[in-house]
Design an enzyme around this catalytic site. Structure first.
Site: not given
Ligand code: ADP
Ligand code: MG
Ligand code: MG
Length: 922
Positions: A26, A96, A105, A107, A371, A487, A803, A870, A890
Site C-alpha cells: 500500500k 492503514r 481485509g 489487518m 495494487r 470480502h 522413478s 511419481c 520427467y
Molecule cells: P484494506 O487494506 O483493508 O483495504 P485500507 O487501508 O485500504 O484497508 O482502508 C480501508 C478503506 O478505507 C478503503 O476503502 C480505503 O480506500 C479507505 N481509506 C483509507 N484511507 C483513506 C483516506 N485517507 N481517505 C479516505 N478513505 C480512506
Molecule cells: Mg484497501
C-alpha cells in the site's frame, strides 16, 4: 535500521514502487502514484522495519520514531492548511496497515482519526454538515474501540439499533416489529439525524468507559499512537495468521503503517467511493470494471452492507444489476473520465492488471490504493496472453505471470447445461466453478463438517475476515449481500472457490435460509426454506443457485489457455507424465497434454467384483498350483486393461508398476464377504479366518509388499508381466506403437532386481516366441526407500530407469506415516519445524538430497539412466522447481494436475535459466 518514515504528497514521494518490502504494498503504491502525478491525499508510511523493531522490543516503538511522526504530521498540516487537533481547521487521518503481499481485509485500518467532541463541532462548521461530522465521529469511535481498545463491535449493536429506532420514529416508520436487518434497510446510516447521532456517540463512549474502565481518548496524538500500535499488532492477529499460513507469507516480513490525510466520500451526493479493476478480474476481459457507492466511505463498498452500482454506463461494470443511470459514468462524468485516465496510466506503468481504490470528495477524484489485482485462474491466463499480444509484456513474462496452482480451477467441472435442475435463486457470479454441498451457516461448522469429509457450502449474509477458515473448508460460498468486490468475492476468487455473492433473494438467520421465489415479472410468489444440511449447488460462473445436486461436465479450455500452454511447452525441459490406471484416466491425461504414463498402478485393477474373487482365491490358495490356477483367471482381465491403456497412450511410454500393496488388503472385510468366499472356494469360514489372520501385519507399510511379494511368490509378477506383454504384442500387431516400461516397487538391493529382472525377461522371451513378435521393453525400479537411494549405483546396474516414489520415500526417510501424520503434522508446521506439509511440498533438504544422491550414484553407473518422479509432489509447483534444478527427466502427476505441472515446469526452466538454483542442502 534506515529511516523510519517515508513521506508522500504534492507530487513528491520519498519512496517508490520498488520498496514494497519496506513500505508494504500500500505504501509503495501510494508513493509511486504520487510520483506519477496522480491525485493522492498526502501522508507518510512508517516502515516494516519499525514494526519488526516494535515487536522485538516487546511492543514498544523505537526511540525517536514518535518525534519523526510528529514532524511528518507537521508537514501534512502545512500541505493541507489544517491542524491535527485543531477545531478550526481539523486534519483527520486514516491509519492503514499494509504488508509486502496484499492481505485484503486481514489487518486493520482506522479512518477519521483525530476527532473529539470539540473537533467534531469544528468539522461540522467547516463542512456545513453536522450530520456528516457526527457520522464520521461515531464511526471512528466504533472502529477505534474495536481495533485499538478491544471492545468488540457487537457490543455497540444495541446502541445503534436504538438510534435507528429513534430515527424511525421521527420518520414515521413503525419499527416495533422489524428485525435488525429490516430496520437497517428502512433506516440506513444516512437516515440517522444529528440528534440521534449525538446520543449514539454518548452511548458509545459510555460503553467504552464501562468495558475498559477509562474514558475514550480525546487527545488526537494519544489516538494516533494507539492506532499505529494496533495496526502493527494486527499483523499477528488470528485471521492474519491463518491467511499468512495459507499463502506462505513469513511472519518476519511485518506490516508497514501508513498515516494519510482523510478525504471524504460521504460529503453528499457529489461524493462517493469505489473499487475498480483495469480488467475484469473474473474473466480477464479487457474492460474497465468496478463498483461504487454514492455518499459513502471506503469501507462501505467492501463491507457489502449496501449493494454497489457499476462504474460504467454499459452496466456491466458492477454486480449490482444493469442500472445504467446509477453508474458513476452517468452520475459524475468528469470524475469518471479522470478515473479512466488514471487507470490507463497505471496499467501501462505497472504492466499488469491493477486493482484501485478511489474516493470522490465533492466532485474531486482521489486515488487511495493501487495494487496488482487478484484474479481468477481464468482471468490470469487471459490477461497474461492478451498483454503479451498487446506487446505490454513478453511471452516469457506471460508464462511467469500465471500461478500454476490457479489454473487448476479452469480444469474443474461446470454445471451440465442439459441436466434437469431446480433453480433456487440468482446472485452475482463472484468466482467461477460449480460446487455442490450441504448448506452450513457458520465458518466453524463448515470446518467441522469438512473435517468429517463432507462437502459443504458456506451460506452467510455476508462474510468477514473471521470466516476465513470456514471459507477454506467449504466447496463454495453463498452470500446474501455484497457486490463483486465484497470480502466473500475477493477471498473466494483468491482461493479458486465457487462463490455466488449478493444473492438478495435469500435471507439467512438462525440456522436456516429463506429464499423468496420471484416470477418472471419480479413478483414474489413464494418462499422456500433451506435448512442446515440440505444440498444445494452453486454455479459461480453465472451466479446461479440450485436446489439439490446438479450434474457437472468437464471443463472446456479456452483458446488463451491452449496458447499459454504452447508457449510454456516451448520453454519447458522436464517432461510431464500422468499417474493413470485406466484407459479413461489415460485419455483424460492425454487431453491435458500428458506425455506418457509415469505410474500405472495395477492393484486398482483387482478390485472389480469378478476379479477380487479370483484374487482372494489366489491369496488363500495352499500352494503354487492353486495360486497359478487363480492367477490364470486374472490374466485376461489384466491383459484387456493394458490393451486399453496402451491404445490410449499410442506412441508414448507407459510405466506399469507390478503389484505393490500387501496381500491382506484384498481379503474380505466382513462376514458376508467371508461367507461368499467360503461358498466359492469350498474352504470353511473358520479356515479362511485363520488364514487371513495369519496374513495380518503389525506395520503393513513396512511389511510383506512390493517386490518382496515376488521373492516369495514369483508367479504373481509372472502373470502380470505376461498380461502386459501379451497386451503390448496385441496392440503392436494392430500397428500401434507401444512403449511398455515395467517397474519394480520397493526394491533396495541389487539382488532383488536381478531376480525380478530374470523373471521378467524369462516371461518376455516366452511371450515373444508365442506371439511371433518382439516389442521393446524397459526394466526399471522405484526408488522409495533410503537404502535404494544410497545404493542407487548397484540398482542402476539392473535398472534402466528410476522413478522416485516420493510419497513412500518421504514416509521412510522421515519415519512418518502419512496416514497417522494428521495428528501432529499441523503442530510441526505451526512450530516452524517444517515450512510446509512434506507430503505436499517435497522436503528438499532431506528427501531432496536422497533424490540427488540417487541421481548421482545411478548415473555414475549408467549415464543414460532415465529419472522420473511419481509421488504427489509431481504436481506440486514448488517441488517441480526442485526436480527441474535436480535435472530429472520427467515428473508424473494426476491427470488434472498435468497442465499445472506443464506450466510449473516451464516456470522452473525459466528460473533455472536466469540463475542456477542452489543445491538441496540446508
Ligand atoms: P484494506 O487494506 O483493508 O483495504 P485500507 O487501508 O485500504 O484497508 O482502508 C480501508 C478503506 O478505507 C478503503 O476503502 C480505503 O480506500 C479507505 N481509506 C483509507 N484511507 C483513506 C483516506 N485517507 N481517505 C479516505 N478513505 C480512506
Ligand atoms: Mg484497501
Ligand atoms: Mg510406494
Amino acid at each position: 535500521m534506515g529511516r523510519s518514515i517515508y513521506f508522500f504528497g504534492a507530487g513528491q514521494a520519498d519512496g517508490d514502487a520498488q520498496q514494497k518490502d519496506l513500505l508494504g504494498g500500500k505504501g509503495a503504491g501510494l508513493a509511486e502514484m504520487t510520483r506519477l502525478g496522480i491525485p493522492v491525499p498526502p501522508g507518510f508510511t512508517v516502515t516494516t522495519e519499525v514494526c519488526n523493531a516494535y515487536f522485538a522490543a516487546g511492543k514498544v516503538l523505537p526511540a525517536g520514531v514518535e518525534d519523526e511522526i510528529k514532524a511528518a504530521i507537521g508537514r501534512l498540516e502545512s500541505l493541507r492548511g489544517a491542524g491535527f487537533g485543531s477545531p478550526e481547521a481539523p486534519l483527520l487521518v486514516s491509519v492503514r496497515s499494509g504488508a509486502r503481499a496484499s492481505m485484503p481485509g486481514m489487518m486493520d485500518t482506522i479512518l477519521n482519526l483525530g476527532l473529539n467532541d470539540e473537533i467534531a463541532r469544528g468539522l461540522a462548521q467547516r463542512t456545513g454538515s453536522e450530520r456528516f461530522a457526527l457520522d464520521a465521529y461515531r464511526r471512528f469511535i466504533l472502529a477505534y474501540a474495536d481495533i485499538v481498545l478491544g471492545v468488540p463491535r457487537d457490543r455497540f449493536e444495541e446502541a445503534l439499533g436504538r438510534a435507528r429506532r429513534q430515527a424511525a420514529a421521527k420518520l414515521g416508520v413503525d419499527a416495533t416489529r422489524l428485525n435488525s436487518a429490516e430496520l437497517e434497510r428502512k433506516v440506513p446510516d444516512s437516515a440517522l439525524d444529528p440528534e440521534s447521532l449525538a446520543a449514539l456517540i454518548q452511548r458509545q463512549k459510555d460503553i467504552v468507559l464501562g468495558a475498559t474502565g477509562r474514558p475514550f481518548p480525546d487527545d488526537p496524538y494519544a489516538q494516533l499512537w494507539g492506532a499505529i500500535r494496533a495496526v502493527f499488532d494486527s499483523w499477528k492477529n488470528h485471521r492474519a495468521e491463518v491467511y499468512r499460513k495459507m499463502h506462505d507469507i513469513p511472519e518476519a516480513w511485518g506490516t508497514a503503517c501508513t498515516v494519510q490525510a482523510m478525504v471524504f466520500g460521504n460529503l453528499g451526493d457529489d461524493s462517493g467511493t469505489g473499487v475498480a479493476f483495469t480488467r475484469d478480474p473474473s474473466t480477464g476481459e479487457r474492460r474497465f470494471y468496478g463498483e461504487w457507492l454514492p455518499n459513502a466511505q471506503g469501507e462501505d463498498v467492501v463491507a457489502g452492507v449496501r449493494t454497489p452500482h457499476p462504474l460504467s454506463r454499459s452496466g456491466e461494470g458492477g454486480g449490482g444489476g444493469v442500472d445504467d443511470a446509477s453508474s458513476l459514468e452517468a452520475r459524475m462524468p468528469a470524475a469518471y473520465a479522470g478515473l479512466v485516465e488514471v487507470q490507463r496510466k497505471l496499467e501501462q506503468h505497472f504492466r499488469d492488471m491493477q486493482d484501485l481504490e478511489f474516493t470522490i470528495q465533492q466532485g474531486e477524484l482521489f486515488l487511495l490504493q493501487c495494487r496488482t489485482g487478484k484474479r481468477t485462474g481464468r482471468a490470469a491466463v487471459r490477461i497474461a496472453v492478451e498483454m503479451a499480444k498487446e506487446g505490454l509484456i513478453s511471452q516469457r513474462e506471460a508464462i511467469l505471470r500465471v500461478e500454476p496452482g490457479s489454473i487448476d480451477q479452469l480444469l474443474h467441472p461446470s454445471i451440465d447445461p442439459n441436466a434437469p435442475k431446480d433453480l433456487l435463486a440468482r446472485g452475482l457470479p463472484a468466482s467461477p466453478g460449480a460446487a455442490t454441498g450441504q448448506v452450513v451457516f457458520s465458518a466453524d461448522e463448515a470446518e467441522r463438517r469438512a473435517g468429517q469429509g463432507r462437502a459443504v457450502i458456506l451460506v452467510r449474509s455476508e462474510t468477514s475476515p473471521e470466516d476465513i477458515h470456514g471459507m477454506k473448508a467449504a466447496r463454495g460460498i453463498l452470500t446474501a449481500r455484497g457486490g463483486m468486490t465484497s470480502h466473500a468475492a475477493v477471498v473466494a476468487r483468491g482461493m479458486g472457490k465457487s462463490c455466488v455473492a449478493g444473492c438478495s433473494a435469500i435471507s439467512v438467520s438462525q440456522g436456516r435460509m429463506t429464499v423468496t421465489i420471484y416470477d418472471e415479472h419480479g413478483r414474489a410468489t413464494g418462499v422456500i426454506t433451506v435448512k442446515d444440511g440440505d444440498l444445494i449447488t452453486l454455479d459461480g460462473g453465472t451466479g446461479t443457485v440450485y436446489l439439490g445436486a446438479v450434474p457437472t461436465i468437464p471443463a472446456a479450455l479456452s483458446g488463451e489457455f491452449e496458447e499459454l500452454m504452447t508457449w510454456a511447452d516451448a520453454v519447458r525441459r522436464l517432461r510431464v507424465r500422468a499417474n493413470a490406471d485406466t484407459p479413461h484416466d489415460a485419455r483424460t491425461a492425454r487431453n491435458f497434454g500428458a506425455e506418457g504414463i509415469g505410474l500405472c498402478r495395477t492393484e486398482h485393477m483387482f478390485f472389480d467384483e469378478e476379479r477380487i474373487q479370483a484374487m482372494r482365491e489366489m491369496i488363500l490358495a495352499d500352494g503354487e498350483v492353486g495360486r497359478r490356477s487363480a492367477l490364470a483367471k486374472l490374466l485376461p482381465f489384466q491383459r484387456s486393461d493394458f490393451v486399453g491403456v496402451f491404445r490410449e497412450m499410442a506412441g508414448l511410454p507407459v510405466t506399469i508398476r507390478l503389484l505393490d500393496p500387501p496381500l491382506h488388503e484384498f481379503l474380505p472385510q466382513d462376514d458376508a464377504q467371508l461367507q461368499q468366499l467360503s461358498r466359492a472356494t469350498g474352504v470353511s469360514v473358520a479356515d479362511l479366518q485363520r488364514k487371513s489372520e495369519g496374513l495380518a501385519e503389525y506395520n503393513p507399510m513396512l511389511g510383506h509388499r512390493g517386490c518382496r511379494l515376488a521373492i516369495t511368490s514369483p508367479e504373481i509378477y509372472e502373470m502380470q508381466t505376461r498380461a502386459i506383454l501379451e497386451a503390448a504384442c496385441e496392440v503392436a500387431a494392430a500397428g500401434i506403437e507401444v512403449e511398455p516400461e515395467i517397474m519394480i516397487p520397493l526394491s533396495m538391493t541389487r539382488r532383488e532386481l536381478t531376480l525380478t529382472r530374470a523373471l521378467v525377461e524369462g516371461v518376455a522371451e516366452k511371450v515373444f516366441a508365442e506371439k511371433g513378435r518382439r516389442v521393446d521393453i524397459r526394466f526399471g525400479t522405484m526408488i522409495e526407500l533410503p537404502r535404494a537411494a544410497l545404493r542407487a549405483g548397484e540398482l542402476a546396474e539392473e535398472a534402466e530407469f528410476f522413478s522416485f516414489g516420493t510419497n513412500d520415500l518421504t514416509q521412510t526417510s522421515l519415519g512418518i506415516s502419512r496416514d497417522d501424520a494428521g495428528r501432529f503434522l499441523g503442530a510441526y508446521v505451526e512450530a516452524g519445524i517444517f515450512a510446509k506439509d512434506p507430503f505436499q511440498a517435497l522436503d528438499v533438504p532431506g528427501v531432496g538430497e536422497l533424490v540427488e544422491i540417487g541421481r548421482d550414484r545411478g548415473r555414475a553407473v549408467r549415464p543414460g539412466l532415465k529419472l522420473g518422479i511419481c509421488g504427489e509432489h509431481g504436481g506440486d509447483p514448488s517441488s517441480i522447481a526442485f526436480f527441474e534444478r535436480a535435472g530429472l527427466d520427467y515428473v508424473s502427476c494426476s491427470p488434472f494436475r498435468v497442465p499445472v505441472a506443464r506450466l510449473a515446469a516451464a516456470q522452473a526452466a525459466l528460473a533455472a535459466e536466469s540463475s542456477r538454483g542452489p543445491r538441496a542442502t540446508d
